[in-house]
Design a protein around this motif. Structure first.
Motif, PDB file in Angstrom:
ATOM      1  N   ARG B 234      14.279   1.886   7.968  1.00 51.27           N
ATOM      2  CA  ARG B 234      13.819   2.974   7.094  1.00 51.27           C
ATOM      3  C   ARG B 234      14.632   2.934   5.816  1.00 51.27           C
ATOM      4  O   ARG B 234      15.769   2.492   5.810  1.00 51.27           O
ATOM      5  CB  ARG B 234      13.981   4.325   7.791  1.00 51.27           C
ATOM      6  CG  ARG B 234      13.118   4.475   9.028  1.00 51.27           C
ATOM      7  CD  ARG B 234      13.213   5.868   9.587  1.00 51.27           C
ATOM      8  NE  ARG B 234      12.492   6.850   8.776  1.00 51.27           N
ATOM      9  CZ  ARG B 234      11.188   7.092   8.897  1.00 51.27           C
ATOM     10  NH1 ARG B 234      10.462   6.421   9.764  1.00 51.27           N
ATOM     11  NH2 ARG B 234      10.612   8.004   8.137  1.00 51.27           N
ATOM     12  N   GLY B 247      10.953   6.712   4.021  1.00 49.65           N
ATOM     13  CA  GLY B 247       9.934   6.296   4.972  1.00 49.65           C
ATOM     14  C   GLY B 247      10.255   4.937   5.561  1.00 49.65           C
ATOM     15  O   GLY B 247      11.313   4.369   5.273  1.00 49.65           O
ATOM     16  N   GLN B 250       8.786  -1.108   5.392  1.00 48.04           N
ATOM     17  CA  GLN B 250       7.593  -1.879   5.040  1.00 48.04           C
ATOM     18  C   GLN B 250       6.664  -1.083   4.158  1.00 48.04           C
ATOM     19  O   GLN B 250       6.209  -1.534   3.110  1.00 48.04           O
ATOM     20  CB  GLN B 250       6.849  -2.292   6.323  1.00 48.04           C
ATOM     21  CG  GLN B 250       7.542  -3.376   7.104  1.00 48.04           C
ATOM     22  CD  GLN B 250       7.744  -4.624   6.250  1.00 48.04           C
ATOM     23  OE1 GLN B 250       6.848  -5.054   5.540  1.00 48.04           O
ATOM     24  NE2 GLN B 250       8.952  -5.186   6.308  1.00 48.04           N
ATOM     25  N   SER B 251       6.415   0.144   4.584  1.00 45.72           N
ATOM     26  CA  SER B 251       5.469   0.987   3.866  1.00 45.72           C
ATOM     27  C   SER B 251       5.993   1.350   2.482  1.00 45.72           C
ATOM     28  O   SER B 251       5.262   1.276   1.491  1.00 45.72           O
ATOM     29  CB  SER B 251       5.199   2.240   4.700  1.00 45.72           C
ATOM     30  OG  SER B 251       4.383   3.123   3.994  1.00 45.72           O
ATOM     31  N   VAL B 252       7.288   1.715   2.407  1.00 47.69           N
ATOM     32  CA  VAL B 252       7.851   2.134   1.121  1.00 47.69           C
ATOM     33  C   VAL B 252       7.878   0.959   0.139  1.00 47.69           C
ATOM     34  O   VAL B 252       7.533   1.105  -1.031  1.00 47.69           O
ATOM     35  CB  VAL B 252       9.263   2.728   1.307  1.00 47.69           C
ATOM     36  CG1 VAL B 252       9.932   2.977  -0.051  1.00 47.69           C
ATOM     37  CG2 VAL B 252       9.197   4.019   2.105  1.00 47.69           C
ATOM     38  N   ARG B 254       5.990  -1.835   0.225  1.00 50.83           N
ATOM     39  CA  ARG B 254       4.658  -2.357  -0.125  1.00 50.83           C
ATOM     40  C   ARG B 254       3.874  -1.352  -0.947  1.00 50.83           C
ATOM     41  O   ARG B 254       3.151  -1.719  -1.865  1.00 50.83           O
ATOM     42  CB  ARG B 254       3.882  -2.689   1.164  1.00 50.83           C
ATOM     43  CG  ARG B 254       4.453  -3.876   1.866  1.00 50.83           C
ATOM     44  CD  ARG B 254       3.345  -4.799   2.392  1.00 50.83           C
ATOM     45  NE  ARG B 254       3.977  -5.916   3.074  1.00 50.83           N
ATOM     46  CZ  ARG B 254       3.926  -6.076   4.396  1.00 50.83           C
ATOM     47  NH1 ARG B 254       3.254  -5.217   5.140  1.00 50.83           N
ATOM     48  NH2 ARG B 254       4.521  -7.093   4.950  1.00 50.83           N
ATOM     49  N   HIS B 255       3.956  -0.082  -0.557  1.00 50.38           N
ATOM     50  CA  HIS B 255       3.183   0.937  -1.264  1.00 50.38           C
ATOM     51  C   HIS B 255       4.100   2.041  -1.736  1.00 50.38           C
ATOM     52  O   HIS B 255       4.017   3.166  -1.246  1.00 50.38           O
ATOM     53  CB  HIS B 255       2.110   1.537  -0.335  1.00 50.38           C
ATOM     54  CG  HIS B 255       1.340   0.495   0.393  1.00 50.38           C
ATOM     55  ND1 HIS B 255       0.398  -0.307  -0.234  1.00 50.38           N
ATOM     56  CD2 HIS B 255       1.379   0.080   1.692  1.00 50.38           C
ATOM     57  CE1 HIS B 255      -0.103  -1.155   0.659  1.00 50.38           C
ATOM     58  NE2 HIS B 255       0.476  -0.940   1.836  1.00 50.38           N
ATOM     59  N   ARG B 257       5.386   5.160  -3.501  1.00 51.11           N
ATOM     60  CA  ARG B 257       4.588   6.267  -4.040  1.00 51.11           C
ATOM     61  C   ARG B 257       5.282   6.888  -5.246  1.00 51.11           C
ATOM     62  O   ARG B 257       4.620   7.369  -6.138  1.00 51.11           O
ATOM     63  CB  ARG B 257       4.388   7.345  -2.959  1.00 51.11           C
ATOM     64  CG  ARG B 257       3.861   6.808  -1.641  1.00 51.11           C
ATOM     65  CD  ARG B 257       2.344   6.690  -1.671  1.00 51.11           C
ATOM     66  NE  ARG B 257       1.677   7.925  -1.955  1.00 51.11           N
ATOM     67  CZ  ARG B 257       1.299   8.811  -1.040  1.00 51.11           C
ATOM     68  NH1 ARG B 257       1.520   8.570   0.240  1.00 51.11           N
ATOM     69  NH2 ARG B 257       0.688   9.922  -1.389  1.00 51.11           N
ATOM     70  N   HIS B 320       3.840   8.080   3.758  1.00 52.76           N
ATOM     71  CA  HIS B 320       4.171   6.935   4.616  1.00 52.76           C
ATOM     72  C   HIS B 320       4.137   7.307   6.098  1.00 52.76           C
ATOM     73  O   HIS B 320       4.997   6.902   6.872  1.00 52.76           O
ATOM     74  CB  HIS B 320       5.571   6.397   4.298  1.00 52.76           C
ATOM     75  CG  HIS B 320       5.768   6.039   2.863  1.00 52.76           C
ATOM     76  ND1 HIS B 320       5.076   5.024   2.260  1.00 52.76           N
ATOM     77  CD2 HIS B 320       6.561   6.579   1.911  1.00 52.76           C
ATOM     78  CE1 HIS B 320       5.458   4.931   0.997  1.00 52.76           C
ATOM     79  NE2 HIS B 320       6.344   5.870   0.754  1.00 52.76           N
ATOM     80  N   GLY B 321       3.189   8.123   6.493  1.00 53.81           N
ATOM     81  CA  GLY B 321       3.130   8.528   7.897  1.00 53.81           C
ATOM     82  C   GLY B 321       4.151   9.589   8.201  1.00 53.81           C
ATOM     83  O   GLY B 321       3.875  10.780   8.100  1.00 53.81           O
ATOM     84  N   ASP B 334      -2.354   8.113  -6.100  1.00 58.67           N
ATOM     85  CA  ASP B 334      -2.169   7.483  -4.803  1.00 58.67           C
ATOM     86  C   ASP B 334      -2.944   6.176  -4.718  1.00 58.67           C
ATOM     87  O   ASP B 334      -4.100   6.132  -5.012  1.00 58.67           O
ATOM     88  CB  ASP B 334      -2.625   8.437  -3.697  1.00 58.67           C
ATOM     89  CG  ASP B 334      -1.905   8.119  -2.419  1.00 58.67           C
ATOM     90  OD1 ASP B 334      -2.250   8.695  -1.385  1.00 58.67           O
ATOM     91  OD2 ASP B 334      -0.984   7.267  -2.467  1.00 58.67           O
TER      92      ASP B 334
END
Lengths: 331, 334
Positions: B234, B247, B250-252, B254-255, B257, B320-321, B334
């Protein structure tokens, strides 16, 4: 083996330094105005002696002829020095300089060392407290005391002490290192008397050098407190007592250099302090020999102080490499 | 286990930080280095703190251990540590025992975190004595084993002084000090700064292996996106003492915000890419003295600044979930 080699190298270097100083003192001493041997020589001639007779007479009394070239006198002096013969005193007729210097030196060495150690212990302790409590009242009082005492010259401290404790309130004795009615040796009354007589001069040394230790230690502790390893030890939960040891040992390192330097300074100060307290040491000897223009005695006393300072510097150097592992393997 | 362990730390050492505010007293006034930080550090995860200099990464780590020193001050909030309660309420001996035994803090490789006048082994024994370890020999054996696992000669390390070790070795020795008492939470401050690429890789691998093996809770403070991408489960993005995005890594990455996170990622040059594709982050890192007190702190450097940013500070919203992002612009862009 490596250590032995280093010691030999350092001692050899020290010997060369002593020799250089011996050259300087020999000539400097003779450059002073007023020449007792020449005066004696002139008196003898005025009494009706021929110059040859007068020269012989003077040679017998002092070991050299005043109008002999300085360079010849110097080689004569050096040759005798290599045989550990410092010549005969002029003012104490017929007594060897070595004998006089050796009998006075221990008093000075003991006094200087005691003063140095006392002031070191007091100054370092006060410096640590002043650094740790630097934003509080105690810290400020200590810092001010250090700056104040650091600024007062040794002879002023000595004069003040002498006035206060031998004249105004005659608590402490004045003159002579011990009570002459006692038999010298390892007995309690004698040692007590020596200590009693030493208190004022030792205090004078200690008070005048305390400020320097205190201020140096304070700034050293403050700089070590800012080092990473102090914070690291705290974050690892190392006990405060152990952490204090870490800080103290690191902070005291720079003071070793100062310790060696101040030894020389203290020996220099013995001129004033022993003179003021009329204490029989090297300093006082030097002062009387200067006013008597006793060249051999002057050179001898100078030389002895030089050797003491150079030796203590070498010792301090080796001590430093014992306490600091970073120095240990570099040479 | 041969080590004497008076207060066994729980297996899962998660940390809940709530409304943590830290300020520093300076000549120019009192400034907030951390402002109302609320964050969960998950047990058994590697969490990366990322941000520019002055973003509050190290302050956050220090505050988590209640180790903020003058002129800093913890103004409020709580740090709940599983099995130890609110760390901010501990002081004196209780806090000291927590440091080292529960938290292991690893200093930057460029800093000298060891006493220069004592051998490493002697300092390990000091550490053991400070924490009531009765079998010091077992402690040294443990340290030796760790040293050898990290590719060093254990005996040599223990009998060395700090100045006899290289930067990479010092860093590993720092990790040994953090691990030898079986701490549950390991915090590494810039673990790879000042190390060459090979040493960096070695240190990171050691951290990861031991993290997994011991089920540690690990925090890595860094300004190196590469380290975060490689290590962290994280990521927490800090800006001017605030959490702006948090988050799964991976999510932070790659995407991203938040515009600041995006800026940080776009500012990384790639060996294979075109150097012109790299966009430096606009403006200068935040200065605590000049950051705005109302509205969004990032607006001066923000590419998607809107009128609302001048007057209202953004609040964290879910992203990010199971993460968060703190920006007025996230819904539109977004």
């Amino acid at each position: 083996m490596q250590l032995a080699r280093r010691i030999v190298v350092r001692l050899f270097g020290g010997a060369i330094m002593v020799l250089v100083v011996a050259i300087f003192t020999f000539f400097l001493v003779r450059l002073m105005p007023g020449n007792p041997v020449a005066a004696e020589y002139n008196t003898l001639i005025m009494r009706g002696m021929t110059p040859v007779q007068a020269a012989d007479e003077v040679r017998v009394m002092y070991g050299y002829i005043p109008h002999e070239p300085l360079i010849d006198q110097y080689f004569h002096y050096l040759w005798q020095l290599l045989h550990f013969n410092l010549g005969q005193s002029i003012s104490y007729e017929g007594v060897s300089v070595l004998h006089i210097v050796l009998s006075d030196a221990p008093w000075t060495i003991v006094l200087v060392l005691l003063g140095l150690i006392t002031s070191f212990i007091l100054g370092v302790t006060a410096g640590v407290i002043a650094a740790v409590k630097r934003s509080s009242g105690i810290g400020n009082v200590l810092t001010v005391s250090g700056s104040l005492l650091h600024g007062i010259p040794q002879f002023v401290v000595a004069l003040l002490l002498a006035f206060l404790f031998t004249t105004l309130w005659p608590i402490f004795p004045f003159g002579a290192p011990y009570n002459a009615s006692l038999t010298a040796g390892f007995n309690l009354p004698f040692i007590g008397s020596v200590a009693y007589h030493a208190i004022l001069p030792v205090s004078a040394y200690a008070i005048s050098s305390y400020g320097g230790w205190m201020l140096t230690m304070k700034s050293s502790v403050i700089s070590v407190l800012g080092d990473d390893f102090v914070l690291a030890a705290e974050l690892r939960g190392v006990k405060p007592r152990i952490r204090f040891g870490y800080i103290a040992r690191n902070a005291i390192l720079p003071l070793f250099t100062v310790f060696a330097l101040s030894l020389g300074f203290m020996f220099g100060g013995s001129l004033f302090i022993e003179n003021i307290f009329d204490y029989n040491g090297l300093g006082n000897l030097l002062v009387t020999s200067i006013s008597n223009r006793d060249y051999p005695l002057m050179s001898g006393a100078f030389l002895f102080i030089t050797i003491a300072v150079i030796l203590s510097n070498i010792v301090a150097d080796f001590l430093y490499s014992v306490v600091d592992p970073r120095i240990r393997r570099s040479t | 286990m041969s080590l004497h362990d008076p207060v066994p730390a729980p297996e899962d050492a998660g940390i809940q930080i709530r409304n943590l505010t830290v300020s520093y007293d300076t000549d120019r006034g009192r400034f907030h280095a951390l402002n109302d930080v609320t964050l969960d550090i998950r047990p058994r995860h590697i969490t990366g703190f990322i941000g520019e200099s002055g973003s509050g990464k190290t302050t956050l780590a220090m505050a988590m251990m209640n180790a903020i020193h003058n002129p800093g001050r913890i103004d409020g909030g709580s740090v709940l540590l599983e099995g130890a309660g609110d760390v901010l309420r501990l002081k004196g001996e209780e806090l000291r025992r927590l440091h080292g035994r529960y938290f292991g803090f690893v200093f930057q490789a460029s800093s000298n975190s060891l006493n220069p006048l004592k051998r490493i082994g002697a300092q390990l024994m000091d550490l053991g004595r400070s924490h009531g370890v009765t079998d010091l020999r077992a402690l040294l054996r443990e340290a030796k084993t760790l040293a050898e696992r990290m590719g060093m000669d254990g005996d040599r390390v223990l009998t060395s002084y700090q100045h006899e070790l290289s930067g990479g070795m010092r860093q590993r020795v720092g990790i040994i000090f953090a691990l030898v008492l079986k701490a549950r939470v390991i915090i590494l401050d810039e673990p790879t700064t000042a190390l060459d690429m090979l040493s960096q890789q070695a240190v990171l691998e050691i951290v990861r292996t031991i993290h997994q093996e011991r089920g540690l809770t690990t925090v890595i403070i860094t300004h190196d996106m590469g380290v975060v991408a490689e290590m962290a489960d994280r990521v927490v993005v800090l800006y001017a003492g605030r959490v702006v995005e948090e988050g799964p890594t991976q999510s932070v990455l790659r995407h991203p915000r938040h515009p600041y996170t995006r800026g940080l990622i776009h500012a990384i040059p790639r060996i294979t890419g075109n150097l012109h594709d790299v966009e430096p982050l606009q403006g200068t890192p935040p200065d605590l003295a000049t950051i705005p007190t109302i509205g969004c702190v990032f607006r001066e450097r923000c590419p998607i600044r809107a009128p609302i940013c001048d007057t209202v500070a953004p609040t964290p919203t879910s992203a990010h979930g199971d993460g968060i992002v703190t920006c007025h612009g996230v819904d539109q862009h977004d």
